[in-house]
Write a protein that holds these residues in place. Structure first.
Motif, PDB file in Angstrom:
ATOM      1  N   HIS A   1      48.304  56.043  34.442  1.00 58.74           N
ATOM      2  CA  HIS A   1      49.688  55.388  33.585  1.00 58.74           C
ATOM      3  C   HIS A   1      49.450  53.906  33.527  1.00 58.74           C
ATOM      4  O   HIS A   1      49.194  53.196  34.289  1.00 58.74           O
ATOM      5  N   ASN A   2      49.608  53.502  32.190  1.00 62.27           N
ATOM      6  CA  ASN A   2      49.643  51.886  31.934  1.00 62.27           C
ATOM      7  C   ASN A   2      50.960  51.421  31.291  1.00 62.27           C
ATOM      8  O   ASN A   2      51.474  52.170  30.187  1.00 62.27           O
ATOM      9  N   GLU A   3      51.689  50.847  31.942  1.00 64.31           N
ATOM     10  CA  GLU A   3      52.843  50.149  31.472  1.00 64.31           C
ATOM     11  C   GLU A   3      52.566  48.642  31.242  1.00 64.31           C
ATOM     12  O   GLU A   3      52.543  48.012  32.201  1.00 64.31           O
ATOM     13  N   GLY A   4      52.565  48.357  29.942  1.00 66.47           N
ATOM     14  CA  GLY A   4      52.260  46.900  29.505  1.00 66.47           C
ATOM     15  C   GLY A   4      53.430  46.147  29.706  1.00 66.47           C
ATOM     16  O   GLY A   4      54.892  46.720  29.340  1.00 66.47           O
TER      17      GLY A   4
ATOM     18  N   VAL B   1      55.855  48.441  26.663  1.00 66.01           N
ATOM     19  CA  VAL B   1      55.223  49.678  26.314  1.00 66.01           C
ATOM     20  C   VAL B   1      54.674  50.610  27.242  1.00 66.01           C
ATOM     21  O   VAL B   1      53.761  49.875  28.000  1.00 66.01           O
ATOM     22  N   ASN B   2      55.242  51.931  27.405  1.00 65.66           N
ATOM     23  CA  ASN B   2      54.297  52.872  28.295  1.00 65.66           C
ATOM     24  C   ASN B   2      53.237  53.727  27.564  1.00 65.66           C
ATOM     25  O   ASN B   2      53.691  54.154  26.556  1.00 65.66           O
ATOM     26  N   MET B   3      52.003  53.687  28.086  1.00 65.62           N
ATOM     27  CA  MET B   3      50.825  54.454  27.605  1.00 65.62           C
ATOM     28  C   MET B   3      50.128  55.430  28.699  1.00 65.62           C
ATOM     29  O   MET B   3      50.159  54.783  29.807  1.00 65.62           O
ATOM     30  N   GLU B   4      49.729  56.290  28.211  1.00 62.53           N
ATOM     31  CA  GLU B   4      48.570  57.021  29.385  1.00 62.53           C
ATOM     32  C   GLU B   4      47.222  56.785  28.795  1.00 62.53           C
ATOM     33  O   GLU B   4      47.170  56.436  27.683  1.00 62.53           O
TER      34      GLU B   4
END
Length: 240
Positions: free
Chosen positions: A105-108, A198-201
């Motif tokens: 999980h990548n939370e910018g 922004v949140n990205m997988e």
């Protein structure tokens, strides 16, 4: 978070390729703790370890090549037996690859310097702020296309240097990478999260021309390791 010099799993990370060559070429970038290079040249990280487990389960050989992110993406798109990680899955990229994951999980987040007064208190307020982004990063592209002043660089080290020198107001990254790079550069406590973006997988993204049977084995191995807890164990090791 583990010490990045831990070599316990190195025998698992980069399988020895057979004489016929690897089944897959995997392209990646320096993005700790998901993927990063150790002092001896080996490539480690939480997603790298997950891929090693998948490789063992699915019985395929691979080689990992580290390069700047924009080039890693374009190279993987041009080679039938190539994949790239750790890749944010976006609408634009959807048709570019076959996707396995999510791997992480990548939370910018916009990070600032602790001793410096904040430039803004919200993402909207940071519209004119100078934001350091990594060239090819999905979160940097996300802000840039919405009119933010994103200054792209070839790597995160350049953005951090410019942030500390006052040439940037914010550095765009995720919490895990910020913590890892703060440790690496001796900056613990100086780089602080300021504004969520922004949140990205993140995924293992493979060229659509990859052999269908191999892709099926990789996906089946991922699901099995997800169900039996092996992938979650890697996340716990890295504090994710």
């Amino acid at each position: 978070m583990p010490r990045f010099s831990n070599l316990a799993l190195l025998g698992l990370l980069i399988p020895t390729c057979q004489a016929a060559g690897p089944d897959l070429i995997l392209y990646t970038e320096d993005l700790p703790p998901f993927n990063f290079q150790l002092p001896d040249g080996q490539i480690s990280g939480s997603v790298t370890e997950k891929i090693a487990l998948i490789s063992k389960q699915a019985s395929f050989q691979y080689q990992v090549v580290m390069m700047p992110w924009a080039r890693a993406l374009s190279t993987a798109r041009s080679q039938a037996n190539a994949c790239v990680y750790s890749t944010a899955r976006t609408t634009e990229r959807e048709a570019w690859f076959s996707w396995i994951g999510p791997m992480a999980h990548n939370e910018g987040i916009l990070f600032s310097v602790a001793e410096r007064p904040p430039v803004a208190s919200s993402l909207q307020g940071a519209m004119t702020a100078r934001i350091g982004g990594y060239n090819g990063s999905a979160s940097a592209i996300y802000l840039s296309r919405r009119g933010y002043n994103v200054i792209m660089s070839a790597n995160h080290d350049i953005s951090i240097k410019n942030l500390l020198a006052g040439r940037l107001d914010y550095w765009l990254t995720n919490r895990h990478t910020a913590n890892a790079m703060s440790e690496r550069l001796g900056l613990r406590g100086r780089l602080v999260p300021a504004i969520p973006v922004v949140n990205m997988e993140l995924y293992l993204a493979c060229n659509p021309a990859l052999d269908g049977q191999l892709l099926k084995r990789i996906r089946q191995a991922y699901l099995l390791l997800q169900q039996n807890g092996s992938l979650a164990a890697v996340d716990r090791k890295y504090g994710e």
